[in-house]
Design a protein around this motif. Structure first.
Motif, PDB file in Angstrom:
ATOM      1  N   LEU A   1      -5.609   3.581  -4.375  1.00 40.53           N
ATOM      2  CA  LEU A   1      -5.901   4.975  -4.040  1.00 40.53           C
ATOM      3  C   LEU A   1      -7.343   5.152  -3.589  1.00 40.53           C
ATOM      4  O   LEU A   1      -7.626   5.902  -2.650  1.00 40.53           O
ATOM      5  N   GLU A   2      -8.261   4.449  -4.239  1.00 42.46           N
ATOM      6  CA  GLU A   2      -9.670   4.493  -3.829  1.00 42.46           C
ATOM      7  C   GLU A   2      -9.814   3.919  -2.419  1.00 42.46           C
ATOM      8  O   GLU A   2     -10.579   4.472  -1.603  1.00 42.46           O
ATOM      9  N   LYS A   3      -9.119   2.859  -2.141  1.00 42.06           N
ATOM     10  CA  LYS A   3      -9.164   2.249  -0.816  1.00 42.06           C
ATOM     11  C   LYS A   3      -8.659   3.233   0.236  1.00 42.06           C
ATOM     12  O   LYS A   3      -9.233   3.354   1.313  1.00 42.06           O
ATOM     13  N   GLU A   4      -7.566   3.935  -0.087  1.00 41.54           N
ATOM     14  CA  GLU A   4      -7.012   4.920   0.844  1.00 41.54           C
ATOM     15  C   GLU A   4      -7.983   6.075   1.085  1.00 41.54           C
ATOM     16  O   GLU A   4      -8.097   6.565   2.203  1.00 41.54           O
ATOM     17  N   LYS A   5      -8.697   6.486   0.047  1.00 44.32           N
ATOM     18  CA  LYS A   5      -9.657   7.586   0.184  1.00 44.32           C
ATOM     19  C   LYS A   5     -10.813   7.202   1.091  1.00 44.32           C
ATOM     20  O   LYS A   5     -11.344   8.035   1.811  1.00 44.32           O
ATOM     21  N   SER A   6     -11.203   5.946   1.051  1.00 45.31           N
ATOM     22  CA  SER A   6     -12.365   5.502   1.829  1.00 45.31           C
ATOM     23  C   SER A   6     -12.045   5.263   3.296  1.00 45.31           C
ATOM     24  O   SER A   6     -12.952   5.021   4.086  1.00 45.31           O
ATOM     25  N   LYS A   7     -10.800   5.352   3.658  1.00 42.06           N
ATOM     26  CA  LYS A   7     -10.417   5.147   5.068  1.00 42.06           C
ATOM     27  C   LYS A   7     -10.745   6.333   5.914  1.00 42.06           C
ATOM     28  O   LYS A   7     -10.763   7.425   5.606  1.00 42.06           O
TER      29      LYS A   7
ATOM     30  N   GLU B   1       0.822  -1.215   0.000  1.00 42.21           N
ATOM     31  CA  GLU B   1       0.000   0.000   0.000  1.00 42.21           C
ATOM     32  C   GLU B   1       0.854   1.261   0.000  1.00 42.21           C
ATOM     33  O   GLU B   1       0.549   2.254   0.654  1.00 42.21           O
TER      34      GLU B   1
ATOM     35  N   GLU C   1      -4.992   2.520  -8.950  1.00 36.36           N
ATOM     36  CA  GLU C   1      -6.234   3.281  -8.775  1.00 36.36           C
ATOM     37  C   GLU C   1      -7.109   2.643  -7.698  1.00 36.36           C
ATOM     38  O   GLU C   1      -7.697   3.346  -6.874  1.00 36.36           O
TER      39      GLU C   1
END
Length: 106
Positions: free
Chosen positions: A100-106, A68, A97
């Protein structure tokens, strides 16, 4: 004298090749074992002596994505795209991508 110079160059390049192969073998083993931090370290070592090693780039990118580490993955995706073309890295960008989406949802 020129032949001696050529022989020295060949010997130096052979040493780099075997050094690169040694790191590649270690990196592949770490990668297979899921030890992505050690794998990444060794793939970077491969690229220090063999900048055109596409497999090392691909596995290095995957190692960073697995850890990650999006910023490092992106750095090597961009380098590899310049060297090998965007087509060969399309799936890497997709993986990045998703990360990055996973990181944004944290």
């Amino acid at each position: 004298m020129e032949r001696a110079h050529d022989l020295v160059c060949i010997m130096i390049l052979s040493g780099c090749s075997s050094e690169s192969e040694k790191y590649m073998k270690q990196a592949d083993q770490y990668f297979a074992d899921g030890q992505y931090d050690y794998a990444a370290y060794n793939y970077v070592r491969v690229l220090e002596t063999d900048r055109n090693n596409e497999k090392a780039y691909m596995n290095l990118i995957d190692s960073y994505i697995a850890q990650e580490k999006a910023d490092k993955a992106l750095k090597y995706i961009e380098e590899a795209e310049r060297m090998f073309g965007e087509q060969s890295l399309e799936n890497k960008r997709e993986s990045l991508e998703r990360l990055l989406e996973k990181e944004k949802s944290k």
